[in-house]
Design a protein around this motif. Structure first.
Motif, PDB file in Angstrom:
ATOM      1  N   ILE A 165      -5.159  -4.238  -3.773  1.00 38.25           N
ATOM      2  CA  ILE A 165      -3.770  -4.416  -4.172  1.00 38.25           C
ATOM      3  C   ILE A 165      -3.631  -5.008  -5.579  1.00 38.25           C
ATOM      4  O   ILE A 165      -2.648  -4.751  -6.272  1.00 38.25           O
ATOM      5  CB  ILE A 165      -3.033  -5.294  -3.133  1.00 38.25           C
ATOM      6  CG1 ILE A 165      -1.522  -5.074  -3.206  1.00 38.25           C
ATOM      7  CG2 ILE A 165      -3.399  -6.759  -3.280  1.00 38.25           C
ATOM      8  CD1 ILE A 165      -0.766  -5.652  -2.041  1.00 38.25           C
ATOM      9  N   SER A 170      -4.193   0.325  -7.724  1.00 39.97           N
ATOM     10  CA  SER A 170      -3.118   0.074  -6.777  1.00 39.97           C
ATOM     11  C   SER A 170      -1.761   0.281  -7.438  1.00 39.97           C
ATOM     12  O   SER A 170      -1.608   0.212  -8.662  1.00 39.97           O
ATOM     13  CB  SER A 170      -3.226  -1.348  -6.224  1.00 39.97           C
ATOM     14  OG  SER A 170      -2.092  -1.685  -5.463  1.00 39.97           O
ATOM     15  N   ARG A 193       0.152   2.528   2.819  1.00 40.97           N
ATOM     16  CA  ARG A 193      -1.146   2.125   2.333  1.00 40.97           C
ATOM     17  C   ARG A 193      -1.630   0.906   3.117  1.00 40.97           C
ATOM     18  O   ARG A 193      -0.824   0.113   3.608  1.00 40.97           O
ATOM     19  CB  ARG A 193      -1.098   1.772   0.828  1.00 40.97           C
ATOM     20  CG  ARG A 193      -0.783   2.969  -0.086  1.00 40.97           C
ATOM     21  CD  ARG A 193      -1.902   3.954  -0.074  1.00 40.97           C
ATOM     22  NE  ARG A 193      -1.716   5.132  -0.912  1.00 40.97           N
ATOM     23  CZ  ARG A 193      -1.353   6.327  -0.468  1.00 40.97           C
ATOM     24  NH1 ARG A 193      -1.081   6.504   0.825  1.00 40.97           N
ATOM     25  NH2 ARG A 193      -1.250   7.351  -1.282  1.00 40.97           N
ATOM     26  N   SER A 195      -3.218  -2.785   3.200  1.00 39.11           N
ATOM     27  CA  SER A 195      -3.154  -3.934   2.305  1.00 39.11           C
ATOM     28  C   SER A 195      -4.524  -4.595   2.228  1.00 39.11           C
ATOM     29  O   SER A 195      -4.983  -5.213   3.186  1.00 39.11           O
ATOM     30  CB  SER A 195      -2.118  -4.945   2.804  1.00 39.11           C
ATOM     31  OG  SER A 195      -2.092  -6.078   1.957  1.00 39.11           O
ATOM     32  N   SER A 222      -7.018  -3.920   8.718  1.00 30.99           N
ATOM     33  CA  SER A 222      -6.051  -4.432   7.746  1.00 30.99           C
ATOM     34  C   SER A 222      -4.626  -4.043   8.118  1.00 30.99           C
ATOM     35  O   SER A 222      -4.408  -3.012   8.777  1.00 30.99           O
ATOM     36  CB  SER A 222      -6.350  -3.863   6.351  1.00 30.99           C
ATOM     37  OG  SER A 222      -7.690  -4.076   5.981  1.00 30.99           O
ATOM     38  N   SER A 224      -0.753  -2.640   7.182  1.00 36.73           N
ATOM     39  CA  SER A 224      -0.232  -1.569   6.329  1.00 36.73           C
ATOM     40  C   SER A 224       1.081  -2.005   5.678  1.00 36.73           C
ATOM     41  O   SER A 224       1.740  -2.946   6.132  1.00 36.73           O
ATOM     42  CB  SER A 224       0.030  -0.301   7.153  1.00 36.73           C
ATOM     43  OG  SER A 224      -1.141   0.216   7.721  1.00 36.73           O
ATOM     44  N   TYR A 225       1.447  -1.295   4.610  1.00 31.40           N
ATOM     45  CA  TYR A 225       2.776  -1.467   4.021  1.00 31.40           C
ATOM     46  C   TYR A 225       3.299  -0.110   3.555  1.00 31.40           C
ATOM     47  O   TYR A 225       2.517   0.820   3.338  1.00 31.40           O
ATOM     48  CB  TYR A 225       2.747  -2.459   2.850  1.00 31.40           C
ATOM     49  CG  TYR A 225       1.925  -2.017   1.655  1.00 31.40           C
ATOM     50  CD1 TYR A 225       2.478  -1.205   0.659  1.00 31.40           C
ATOM     51  CD2 TYR A 225       0.606  -2.419   1.498  1.00 31.40           C
ATOM     52  CE1 TYR A 225       1.732  -0.798  -0.442  1.00 31.40           C
ATOM     53  CE2 TYR A 225      -0.148  -2.024   0.411  1.00 31.40           C
ATOM     54  CZ  TYR A 225       0.422  -1.214  -0.554  1.00 31.40           C
ATOM     55  OH  TYR A 225      -0.319  -0.807  -1.637  1.00 31.40           O
ATOM     56  N   MET A 230       6.969  -2.061  -0.983  1.00 31.06           N
ATOM     57  CA  MET A 230       6.308  -2.693  -2.118  1.00 31.06           C
ATOM     58  C   MET A 230       7.232  -2.716  -3.325  1.00 31.06           C
ATOM     59  O   MET A 230       7.345  -3.736  -4.029  1.00 31.06           O
ATOM     60  CB  MET A 230       5.007  -1.958  -2.459  1.00 31.06           C
ATOM     61  CG  MET A 230       4.278  -2.476  -3.695  1.00 31.06           C
ATOM     62  SD  MET A 230       3.641  -4.163  -3.534  1.00 31.06           S
ATOM     63  CE  MET A 230       2.208  -3.870  -2.482  1.00 31.06           C
ATOM     64  N   SER A 302      -3.196   4.351   7.962  1.00 34.97           N
ATOM     65  CA  SER A 302      -2.177   3.365   7.593  1.00 34.97           C
ATOM     66  C   SER A 302      -0.799   3.724   8.136  1.00 34.97           C
ATOM     67  O   SER A 302       0.061   2.852   8.267  1.00 34.97           O
ATOM     68  CB  SER A 302      -2.106   3.237   6.064  1.00 34.97           C
ATOM     69  OG  SER A 302      -1.760   4.477   5.458  1.00 34.97           O
ATOM     70  N   LEU A 309       3.188  -5.096   7.142  1.00 30.93           N
ATOM     71  CA  LEU A 309       3.744  -6.122   6.274  1.00 30.93           C
ATOM     72  C   LEU A 309       5.213  -5.825   6.001  1.00 30.93           C
ATOM     73  O   LEU A 309       5.573  -4.704   5.628  1.00 30.93           O
ATOM     74  CB  LEU A 309       2.993  -6.174   4.944  1.00 30.93           C
ATOM     75  CG  LEU A 309       1.503  -6.525   4.976  1.00 30.93           C
ATOM     76  CD1 LEU A 309       0.956  -6.547   3.551  1.00 30.93           C
ATOM     77  CD2 LEU A 309       1.257  -7.858   5.657  1.00 30.93           C
ATOM     78  N   ILE A 314       4.892  -8.889   1.916  1.00 31.14           N
ATOM     79  CA  ILE A 314       4.301  -8.338   0.692  1.00 31.14           C
ATOM     80  C   ILE A 314       4.458  -9.328  -0.454  1.00 31.14           C
ATOM     81  O   ILE A 314       3.511  -9.569  -1.229  1.00 31.14           O
ATOM     82  CB  ILE A 314       4.943  -6.987   0.335  1.00 31.14           C
ATOM     83  CG1 ILE A 314       4.630  -5.948   1.417  1.00 31.14           C
ATOM     84  CG2 ILE A 314       4.445  -6.501  -1.030  1.00 31.14           C
ATOM     85  CD1 ILE A 314       5.406  -4.650   1.262  1.00 31.14           C
ATOM     86  N   VAL A 317       1.865 -11.985  -0.110  1.00 32.95           N
ATOM     87  CA  VAL A 317       0.541 -11.519  -0.533  1.00 32.95           C
ATOM     88  C   VAL A 317       0.449 -11.508  -2.053  1.00 32.95           C
ATOM     89  O   VAL A 317      -0.544 -11.963  -2.637  1.00 32.95           O
ATOM     90  CB  VAL A 317       0.255 -10.113   0.036  1.00 32.95           C
ATOM     91  CG1 VAL A 317      -1.010  -9.530  -0.598  1.00 32.95           C
ATOM     92  CG2 VAL A 317       0.117 -10.160   1.556  1.00 32.95           C
TER      93      VAL A 317
END
Length: 325
Positions: A165, A170, A193, A195, A222, A224-225, A230, A302, A309, A314, A317
């Protein structure tokens, strides 16, 4: 892991790996192998006061003889060198193949002549059902290293993860830059995607270094978002302009496919893929490591993840990674 060589050692992920290695008292020497003298000069200044001995080798990843010379005294190789920006790879497919596939071949030949005991290489989710030349070369690289693992004394493990990310590959750095203009260009707001933060990628690499048995490919579990989320997290006040996907770009990332699923196990916080062409089958690997077989077979993508997220997640993060205030 006393003496470590990192190919492509001046890249962003490699730089984070170096920082982690500097904190490990078992590391006695670090060798950086890359072809950019200016980036090597910058890194020399950053690590000058570290107290850990460093050597810097200028060389192409496809140069077997240069690699072999750089491997003198090395115990562990972390292979990060690659051509990885998809648009550039699509525009230069022969060069992408030369670096990613030719480099893997040169590295395995050089390692086979050396006393290296462990190699860990960075692959990509794009190696799964590849739709670009980059993904195709990463798929080939995986097979080349898994094959070398069966034929050499060195053990070869790999890590497979998605776009980090807080790196140039990214969408987050792009959106942060575009925010200044007031217009964010979005391929598709529903595109998803995984994260993966830089520290998560480094954690996975070190897990493979310390716990890989050879012929195993580690993949993180992991959240996802959505790309639209984003964009909303970074610049809710900006115009969000839909431009459509790039050639070969997938709507969702896939860490392992349904075809690969029978050879995937869960080991700690990660999945591990054991290619049928490699040294391990599922049952003996689970007995050796305490890993568990999947209860049901599935494709890990994903788009249909169980962990997501939110926009605020997001932002958290991005703050944790120092990308926003």
């Amino acid at each position: 892991m006393q003496q470590v060589l990192i190919t492509g050692g001046t890249g962003s992920v490699a730089g984070a790996i170096v920082e982690r290695l500097l904190a490990d008292p078992a590391v006695e020497r670090i060798v950086i192998y890359s072809r950019d003298e200016h980036k090597q000069g910058d890194m020399m200044q950053r690590v000058a006061q570290s107290g850990t001995p460093f050597d810097f080798f200028l060389g192409d990843i496809c140069d077997e003889e240069a690699l072999f010379r750089a491997l003198a005294g090395i115990d562990t190789v972390i292979h990060t060198a690659a051509m990885r920006l998809v648009p550039h790879a699509e525009a230069n497919p022969a060069e992408c193949h030369r670096i990613n596939v030719g480099g893997a071949n040169a590295l395995t030949r050089a390692v086979g002549r050396s006393d290296v005991s462990k190699v860990v290489a960075i692959s990509s989710d794009k190696a799964v059902a590849p739709s670009t030349i980059y993904g195709t070369t990463k798929f080939a690289m995986e097979r080349i290293l898994v094959d070398a693992d069966k034929r050499q004394n060195a053990r070869y493990s790999l890590v497979r993860y998605a776009n980090v990310i807080d790196t140039r590959s990214s969408v987050a750095p792009l959106f942060l830059k575009q925010k200044e203009s007031g217009v964010l260009t979005i391929t598709d707001p529903d595109m998803t995607r995984f994260s993966i933060a830089k520290r998560d990628g480094v954690d996975l690499v070190m897990t493979a270094v310390n716990d890989g048995l050879g012929g195993d490919i580690f993949m993180p579990i992991s959240p996802s978002y959505r790309v639209g989320d984003m964009a909303e997290a970074i610049a809710p006040e900006a115009e969000h302009r839909i431009i459509g996907s790039r050639p070969g770009e997938k709507m969702h990332e896939i860490m392992f496919s349904m075809v690969e699923s029978p050879q995937v196990v869960k080991r700690g916080a990660n999945y591990v893929f054991l290619p049928r062409t490699g040294r391990w089958d599922v049952e003996p690997y689970c007995e050796q490591t305490g890993a568990t077989k999947l209860e049901t077979l599935f494709e890990y993508g994903s788009g249909d993840n169980d962990d997501w997220l939110s926009v605020e997640d997001i932002r958290r993060v991005l703050r944790d990674e120092g990308m926003i205030a």
